[in-house]
Design an enzyme around this catalytic site. Structure first.
Site, PDB file in Angstrom:
ATOM      1  N   LYS A 177       4.453 -11.742  -7.822  1.00 48.26           N
ATOM      2  CA  LYS A 177       5.483 -11.237  -8.062  1.00 48.26           C
ATOM      3  C   LYS A 177       6.255 -10.205  -6.652  1.00 48.26           C
ATOM      4  O   LYS A 177       5.474  -9.033  -6.283  1.00 48.26           O
ATOM      5  CB  LYS A 177       5.509 -10.101  -9.180  1.00 48.26           C
ATOM      6  CG  LYS A 177       6.880  -9.944  -9.820  1.00 48.26           C
ATOM      7  CD  LYS A 177       7.953  -9.118  -9.093  1.00 48.26           C
ATOM      8  CE  LYS A 177       7.460  -7.396  -8.951  1.00 48.26           C
ATOM      9  NZ  LYS A 177       8.619  -7.026  -7.985  1.00 48.26           N
ATOM     10  N   GLU A 252      -4.008  -0.962  -2.664  1.00 45.23           N
ATOM     11  CA  GLU A 252      -3.758  -0.310  -1.448  1.00 45.23           C
ATOM     12  C   GLU A 252      -2.413   0.413  -1.782  1.00 45.23           C
ATOM     13  O   GLU A 252      -1.392   0.029  -1.679  1.00 45.23           O
ATOM     14  CB  GLU A 252      -3.687  -1.560  -0.436  1.00 45.23           C
ATOM     15  CG  GLU A 252      -2.845  -1.139   0.708  1.00 45.23           C
ATOM     16  CD  GLU A 252      -3.566  -0.298   1.584  1.00 45.23           C
ATOM     17  OE1 GLU A 252      -4.788   0.002   1.437  1.00 45.23           O
ATOM     18  OE2 GLU A 252      -2.868   0.333   2.368  1.00 45.23           O
ATOM     19  N   CYS A 286       2.643   1.599   5.535  1.00 45.80           N
ATOM     20  CA  CYS A 286       1.386   2.433   5.064  1.00 45.80           C
ATOM     21  C   CYS A 286       0.656   3.152   5.939  1.00 45.80           C
ATOM     22  O   CYS A 286       0.064   4.498   5.694  1.00 45.80           O
ATOM     23  CB  CYS A 286       0.509   1.802   3.981  1.00 45.80           C
ATOM     24  SG  CYS A 286      -0.068   0.410   4.562  1.00 45.80           S
ATOM     25  N   GLU A 384       4.032  11.555   1.575  1.00 48.92           N
ATOM     26  CA  GLU A 384       4.444  10.351   2.342  1.00 48.92           C
ATOM     27  C   GLU A 384       5.933  10.044   2.338  1.00 48.92           C
ATOM     28  O   GLU A 384       6.568   9.998   1.027  1.00 48.92           O
ATOM     29  CB  GLU A 384       3.697   9.073   1.483  1.00 48.92           C
ATOM     30  CG  GLU A 384       3.924   7.836   2.361  1.00 48.92           C
ATOM     31  CD  GLU A 384       3.303   6.468   1.722  1.00 48.92           C
ATOM     32  OE1 GLU A 384       3.297   6.393   0.493  1.00 48.92           O
ATOM     33  OE2 GLU A 384       2.715   5.942   2.534  1.00 48.92           O
TER      34      GLU A 384
HETATM   35  P1  NAI Z   1       6.828   0.208  -5.477  1.00 46.51           P
HETATM   36  O1  NAI Z   1       5.468   0.498  -5.671  1.00 46.51           O
HETATM   37  O2  NAI Z   1       7.814   0.746  -6.351  1.00 46.51           O
HETATM   38  O3  NAI Z   1       6.847  -1.235  -5.199  1.00 46.51           O
HETATM   39  C1  NAI Z   1       5.866  -2.195  -4.881  1.00 46.51           C
HETATM   40  C2  NAI Z   1       5.878  -3.068  -5.764  1.00 46.51           C
HETATM   41  O4  NAI Z   1       5.354  -2.968  -7.174  1.00 46.51           O
HETATM   42  C3  NAI Z   1       7.111  -4.037  -5.968  1.00 46.51           C
HETATM   43  O5  NAI Z   1       6.861  -5.186  -5.879  1.00 46.51           O
HETATM   44  C4  NAI Z   1       7.563  -3.547  -7.121  1.00 46.51           C
HETATM   45  O6  NAI Z   1       8.495  -4.506  -7.817  1.00 46.51           O
HETATM   46  C5  NAI Z   1       6.305  -3.390  -7.795  1.00 46.51           C
HETATM   47  N1  NAI Z   1       6.497  -2.255  -9.075  1.00 46.51           N
HETATM   48  C6  NAI Z   1       7.213  -1.246  -9.246  1.00 46.51           C
HETATM   49  N2  NAI Z   1       7.159  -0.741 -10.379  1.00 46.51           N
HETATM   50  C7  NAI Z   1       6.272  -1.402 -11.080  1.00 46.51           C
HETATM   51  C8  NAI Z   1       5.808  -1.531 -12.427  1.00 46.51           C
HETATM   52  N3  NAI Z   1       6.123  -0.462 -13.188  1.00 46.51           N
HETATM   53  N4  NAI Z   1       4.867  -2.463 -12.861  1.00 46.51           N
HETATM   54  C9  NAI Z   1       4.456  -3.404 -11.902  1.00 46.51           C
HETATM   55  N5  NAI Z   1       4.970  -3.367 -10.648  1.00 46.51           N
HETATM   56  C10 NAI Z   1       5.821  -2.487 -10.341  1.00 46.51           C
HETATM   57  O7  NAI Z   1       7.208   0.876  -4.196  1.00 46.51           O
HETATM   58  P2  NAI Z   1       8.841   0.977  -3.463  1.00 46.51           P
HETATM   59  O8  NAI Z   1       9.730   1.520  -4.553  1.00 46.51           O
HETATM   60  O9  NAI Z   1       9.149  -0.338  -2.967  1.00 46.51           O
HETATM   61  O10 NAI Z   1       8.346   1.871  -2.245  1.00 46.51           O
HETATM   62  C11 NAI Z   1       8.288   3.268  -2.474  1.00 46.51           C
HETATM   63  C12 NAI Z   1       7.264   4.044  -1.983  1.00 46.51           C
HETATM   64  O11 NAI Z   1       5.925   3.205  -2.048  1.00 46.51           O
HETATM   65  C13 NAI Z   1       7.255   4.073  -0.411  1.00 46.51           C
HETATM   66  O12 NAI Z   1       8.141   5.074   0.063  1.00 46.51           O
HETATM   67  C14 NAI Z   1       5.973   4.412   0.047  1.00 46.51           C
HETATM   68  O13 NAI Z   1       5.694   5.350  -0.259  1.00 46.51           O
HETATM   69  C15 NAI Z   1       5.115   3.472  -0.898  1.00 46.51           C
HETATM   70  N6  NAI Z   1       4.960   2.202  -0.349  1.00 46.51           N
HETATM   71  C16 NAI Z   1       3.869   1.940   0.335  1.00 46.51           C
HETATM   72  C17 NAI Z   1       3.565   0.682   0.650  1.00 46.51           C
HETATM   73  C18 NAI Z   1       2.282   0.424   1.509  1.00 46.51           C
HETATM   74  O14 NAI Z   1       2.114  -0.455   2.482  1.00 46.51           O
HETATM   75  N7  NAI Z   1       1.090   1.071   0.899  1.00 46.51           N
HETATM   76  C19 NAI Z   1       4.254  -0.317   0.689  1.00 46.51           C
HETATM   77  C20 NAI Z   1       5.703  -0.004   0.149  1.00 46.51           C
HETATM   78  C21 NAI Z   1       5.914   1.021  -0.570  1.00 46.51           C
END
Ligand code: NAI
Ligand code: MG
Length: 493
Positions: A177, A252, A286, A384
């Site tokens: 996904k 991660e 990240c 972050e």
């Molecule tokens: P997010 O954690 O909401 O999204 C990442 C993935 O998780 C997406 O595919 C999203 O659809 C999915 N997701 C979201 N809520 C979920 C749920 N309840 N159950 C299952 N899957 C779910 O992150 P978002 O909103 O895209 O980015 C926000 C923050 O996340 C950023 O500000 C940053 O702090 C962090 N981030 C960290 C990353 C990394 O490389 N470690 C990459 C992207 C975001």
């Protein structure tokens, strides 16, 4: 154009109970009037279909010899090489980072494809001597079955590839996904696998949102492992759900990474490291550098150089020549950056440059921003932000510096610029991160080197893209053969 889900080797649409087709728009963050396409707003029924197809495919895929599975992945690598420029351009349109970076993103996918495929002939186990005569023990790595993958938008093809290639060569099947901001890049990956001849059901893509498409994947009883990269908040939710279900997971999550600049550092080199670490991918990695921890004795000289270099950066559409910094991913991300900056200014923090939006082509642009004289407990130094915002923090002693570096909940990456070899080794040993760099920026992952963190970045210390990449997606089975012809008892007096 309407893009479909990739399930069981075919393209499928989500039809709601009322007979409607449900899709969502994917826009270009550098010009939000431009729509890349419509993607399926999937729900648990689509996930069910995909998991069923993956589960069925696993029955035969697990018994295909790993070197044969790898042959298909080598083909996929060659297709990625052929299509690199096209995928990179589409990725810049989809998520904004500059072309040099999206080319790098596709290159990471190519590198992991060759690396994982090569490992198809090296999926070694071990033999251990038994304490009894005529008895052998050996172990093999075996696949779990269906692996559910949930990926973020900042490395739209690299992260899905880091997860999918090792899982597939090891004999698992996959339902992925992708992030709702970058479904296109993962649809491309599905096209690549399709053309390479991957059997139907081995790799499936279901697009949609976290709660409606991601969570049903986490909860599905036939999904044996969840591999997630994204925010800490979502990661904790997934960990809780998986623990409840007794399901294995790898995580991660976020980072609050730092670059330390010591008094004997090459300051010009350190400036380049900070610019690349802090403003590359518009600060949305990240591993992004969001803290510069600087020896008081060189602070003034370094800061002047850093600000001058920052103000020379060109902001704009990542497809244009000479652009250094693209837009943020979406309006929510832009609002988040603005909120942190506004609140820092309200509490009297010292802004050196940036600190405002940039109005251009209705894109989500923000100026590279630097604050100085930030205390280690300030929100700018702890949370972050995931945008082009850097906090400069000064120190006087090595111990004080190490406490600042280690004084956050995260533990992904940290760098030090120094010419003192003792200092550099002390730093590498004592820094509480999964990645430590000397005289280079705090970003710089390479396929072949284990990537991941400790502390809240990766509470279970998952590793990807290196020799430990199979740990999350395989289990070890120990097998014993006794050819003595009698019942021999081990470790019984
Ligand atoms: P997010 O954690 O909401 O999204 C990442 C993935 O998780 C997406 O595919 C999203 O659809 C999915 N997701 C979201 N809520 C979920 C749920 N309840 N159950 C299952 N899957 C779910 O992150 P978002 O909103 O895209 O980015 C926000 C923050 O996340 C950023 O500000 C940053 O702090 C962090 N981030 C960290 C990353 C990394 O490389 N470690 C990459 C992207 C975001
Ligand atoms: Mg987009």
């Amino acid at each position: 154009m309407i893009y479909k889900n990739y399930i069981n080797g075919a393209w499928s649409e989500k039809i709601s109970a009322g007979g409607f087709k449900e899709t969502f728009d994917n826009v270009n963050p550098a010009d939000t009037t431009k729509v890349i396409g419509q993607f399926q707003n999937s729900c648990e029924f689509c996930i069910d279909d995909a998991v069923e197809s993956a589960s069925e495919a696993f029955k035969t895929w697990k018994n295909v010899p790993a070197p044969k599975r790898a042959e298909i992945l080598f083909k996929a690598a060659e297709i990625l090489v052929r299509d690199k420029e096209c995928i990179a351009k589409g990725m810049t349109l989809e998520m904004g980072k500059i072309l040099a970076e999206t080319r790098g993103d596709v290159q990471e996918a190519i590198d992991i494809a060759y690396y994982a495929a090569g490992a198809g002939r090296r999926l070694t186990g071990e033999t251990v001597p038994s304490e009894l005569e005529n008895k052998w023990s050996m172990s093999v790595r075996l696949p779990y079955g269906v692996i559910g993958m949930i990926t973020p938008w900042n490395f739209p093809i690299a992260i899905p590839a880091w997860k999918a290639f090792p899982a597939i060569v090891a004999g698992n099947t996959v339902v992925l996904k992708p992030a709702e901001d970058t479904p296109w890049s993962v649809i491309k990956l599905a096209e690549v696998f399709h053309e390479a001849g991957l059997p139907k059901g081995v790799f499936n893509v279901v697009t949609g949102f976290g709660p409606t498409a991601g969570m049903p994947l986490v909860k599905h009883p036939k999904v044996k492992v969840i591999s997630f990269t994204g925010s800490s908040a979502t990661g904790h939710l997934i960990a809780k759900e998986c623990s409840k279900l007794g399901k294995k997971y790898s995580l991660e999550l976020g980072g609050k990474n730092s670059i330390t600049v010591t008094k004997n550092a090459d300051l010009d080199l350190a400036v380049e490291g900070v610019i690349f670490g802090a403003f590359g991918t518009t600060g949305q990695r990240c591993t992004a550098c969001s803290r510069v921890i600087i020896d008081k004795k060189v602070k003034k000289e370094f800061t002047e150089k850093l600000v001058a270099r920052t103000e020379s950066l060109k902001i704009g559409d990542g497809l244009e020549d000479d652009i250094d910094v693209g837009p943020l991913i979406n309006e929510k991300a832009l609002d988040k950056v603005e909120r942190y900056v506004t609140s820092a200014l309200a509490s009297g923090d010292d802004l050196l440059t940036g600190g405002h939006r940039i109005k251009m082509n209705s894109g989500w642009f923000y100026a590279p921003t630097i604050f100085t004289d930030i205390t280690p407990d300030n929100a700018l130094a702890q949370e972050e932000i995931f945008g082009p915002v850097v906090a400069i923090i000064e120190y006087e002693t090595f111990d004080e510096m190490m406490n600042i570096v280690n004084g956050t909940r995260y533990g992904l990456s940290a760098a030090i610029y120094t010419k003192d070899i003792n200092e550099s080794f002390k730093f590498m040993r004592d820094v509480e991160t999964g990645l430590a760099y000397v005289n280079t920026s705090c970003i710089g992952a390479e396929v072949g080197q284990n990537f991941g963190g400790i502390k809240d970045t990766s509470p279970i210390s998952s590793r990807e893209a290196g020799s430990q990449m199979f740990d999350a997606v395989t289990y070890v089975k120990n097998m014993v053969v006794d050819f003595s012809g009698k019942l021999q008892k081990a470790q019984i007096e």
